[in-house]
Enzyme design. Structure first.
Site, mmCIF file in Angstrom:
data_model
loop_
_atom_site.group_PDB
_atom_site.id
_atom_site.type_symbol
_atom_site.label_atom_id
_atom_site.label_comp_id
_atom_site.label_asym_id
_atom_site.label_seq_id
_atom_site.Cartn_x
_atom_site.Cartn_y
_atom_site.Cartn_z
ATOM 1 C CD GLU A 26 -0.790 0.817 3.612
ATOM 2 O OE1 GLU A 26 -1.158 1.968 3.333
ATOM 3 O OE2 GLU A 26 -0.871 0.321 4.757
ATOM 4 C CB SER A 141 -10.542 0.954 9.738
ATOM 5 O OG SER A 141 -9.880 0.973 8.491
ATOM 6 C CB ALA A 142 -13.375 1.396 4.920
ATOM 7 C CG ASP A 143 -7.965 -0.694 6.470
ATOM 8 O OD1 ASP A 143 -8.220 -0.066 5.428
ATOM 9 O OD2 ASP A 143 -6.976 -0.442 7.199
ATOM 10 C CE LYS A 160 -3.330 1.473 11.636
ATOM 11 N NZ LYS A 160 -3.867 2.376 10.666
HETATM 12 N N1 PSU Z 1 -0.394 1.102 9.163
HETATM 13 C C1 PSU Z 1 0.739 1.822 9.293
HETATM 14 N N2 PSU Z 1 0.748 3.057 8.769
HETATM 15 C C2 PSU Z 1 -0.324 3.550 8.076
HETATM 16 C C3 PSU Z 1 -1.498 2.782 7.945
HETATM 17 C C4 PSU Z 1 -1.478 1.558 8.511
HETATM 18 O O1 PSU Z 1 1.705 1.351 9.869
HETATM 19 O O2 PSU Z 1 -0.230 4.668 7.582
HETATM 20 C C5 PSU Z 1 -2.686 3.280 7.133
HETATM 21 C C6 PSU Z 1 -3.208 2.129 6.274
HETATM 22 O O3 PSU Z 1 -3.238 2.550 4.931
HETATM 23 C C7 PSU Z 1 -4.591 1.871 6.790
HETATM 24 C C8 PSU Z 1 -4.989 3.224 7.254
HETATM 25 O O4 PSU Z 1 -5.467 1.351 5.814
HETATM 26 O O5 PSU Z 1 -3.813 3.704 7.890
HETATM 27 C C9 PSU Z 1 -6.187 3.171 8.158
HETATM 28 O O6 PSU Z 1 -6.797 4.408 8.172
HETATM 29 P P1 PSU Z 1 -8.217 4.569 8.863
HETATM 30 O O7 PSU Z 1 -7.968 4.251 10.303
HETATM 31 O O8 PSU Z 1 -8.551 6.025 8.620
HETATM 32 O O9 PSU Z 1 -9.136 3.621 8.181
HETATM 33 MN MN MN Z 2 -11.094 5.915 11.146
#
Ligand code: PSU
Ligand code: MN
Length: 305
Positions: A26, A141-143, A160
């Site tokens: 990514e 997260s949409a992940d 995380k």
């Molecule tokens: N893990 C990391 N660094 C990042 C991310 C994940 O070590 O920058 C990013 C990934 O692209 C993940 C995103 O999909 O953060 C999640 O963002 P959100 O919580 O807004 O869905």
């Molecule tokens: Mn978020």
């Protein structure tokens, strides 16, 4: 999918067509997850590790509105340094493409693109998860939805550390995503080794992961598999320190009223400051480590097919 929306370099296109091992990577971690120059160095190191593992790396992002599966090193440099590169989750992809913008793709958006391009293995640092106040603000997260939807194996070091890990694991179960932990019976906590949550499925070999993925396909089931690999012990933060840094960073976002997709990048940089750079070192070490396993899984899948 319409081919003219995509840019796929010939060597990647050929590797996919021939069923050779390919690993998707990514770009949000490059553009918004790490400072310069650690981001470029890590991106290059991760690609190199994938190559050393006998697989072809394909770093994914949107360049001038075209979905690019295999960013060049020049493009990675732009993503790493330019303020004009946005963060595209899956819902942001159509808008970035229609506007002809550059956009870094999140884990979820990268899974969507990898699946469309025929790539079955994706390596990242940490996935998004259920946020700590999701019961009030719906920050999920949409992940997680992408993991449930796309036929891709995602290798990470856990969600995380500032996420609600118990809720994230519950939701992954609801979304029927198999969750494996690499050679540990505890789900890892991204910067640190232990989260206190039992592993749903302990995995010990790349072949075992490839076989489970193949079985999922054979059963006609949609969606992917998530593999969580503990951060290498030498770079791991002590559990208490990681949790304390995450708490302090969460207090800082509340104070500043940061919301939406700015939350994760802000927390990552705040935690790096809080831990005097040790979280950044852990983040670099864990993604390199994940890349090694990702390549091995891609090789095992190619041999299986
Ligand atoms: N893990 C990391 N660094 C990042 C991310 C994940 O070590 O920058 C990013 C990934 O692209 C993940 C995103 O999909 O953060 C999640 O963002 P959100 O919580 O807004 O869905
Ligand atoms: Mn978020």
């Amino acid at each position: 999918m319409k081919p003219d929306r995509f840019v796929i370099p010939t060597h990647i296109r050929q590797a996919v067509a021939a069923g050779r091992p390919v690993v998707a990577l990514e770009s949000t971690i490059i553009a918004h997850g790490m400072p310069y120059p650690e981001n470029v160095r890590t991106a290059a190191a991760v690609e190199q590790i994938v190559r050393e593992g006998s697989a072809v790396p394909a770093t994914i992002g949107v360049v001038s509105g075209r979905v690019t599966v295999g960013l060049t090193s020049e493009e990675i440099e732009i993503f790493a340094t330019s303020d004009s590169v946005g963060k595209a989750g899956e819902r942001d992809l159509p808008v970035a493409v229609a506007r002809g913008e550059h956009a870094a793709t999140t884990a979820g958006a990268t899974m969507a693109i990898a699946a469309a391009a025929g790539i079955s293995v994706f390596v990242t640092g940490g996935i998004g998860g259920v946020g700590p106040t999701a019961s009030q603000d719906f920050d999920i997260s949409a992940d997680l939805l992408a993991l449930a939807h796309y036929r891709v194996i995602t290798v990470c070091a856990g969600a995380k550390a500032f996420m609600d890990i118990a809720a994230t694991l519950e939701l992954l179960e609801t979304l029927r995503v198999p969750v494996g932990t690499w050679r540990t019976d505890e789900y890892p906590l991204f910067y640190s080794l232990r989260s206190g949550h039992a592993s749903p499925w302990v995995v010990n070999s790349a072949e075992e992961i490839a076989a489970a993925f193949q079985a999922k396909l054979d059963l006609g089931m949609d969606g992917g598999i998530l593999i969580a690999v503990p951060v290498p012990e030498a770079e791991a933060l002590p559990d208490k320190e990681a949790i304390a840094a995450a708490k302090a960073a969460l207090a800082a976002i509340r104070e500043r009223g940061i919301t939406g997709k700015r939350v994760t990048p802000f927390l990552l940089s705040q935690i790096a400051t809080e831990t005097r750079g040790r979280s950044l070192a852990a983040n670099q070490a864990l993604i390199r480590n994940n890349a090694k396993l990702g390549a091995a899984i891609a090789v095992a899948l190619a041999e299986h097919a």
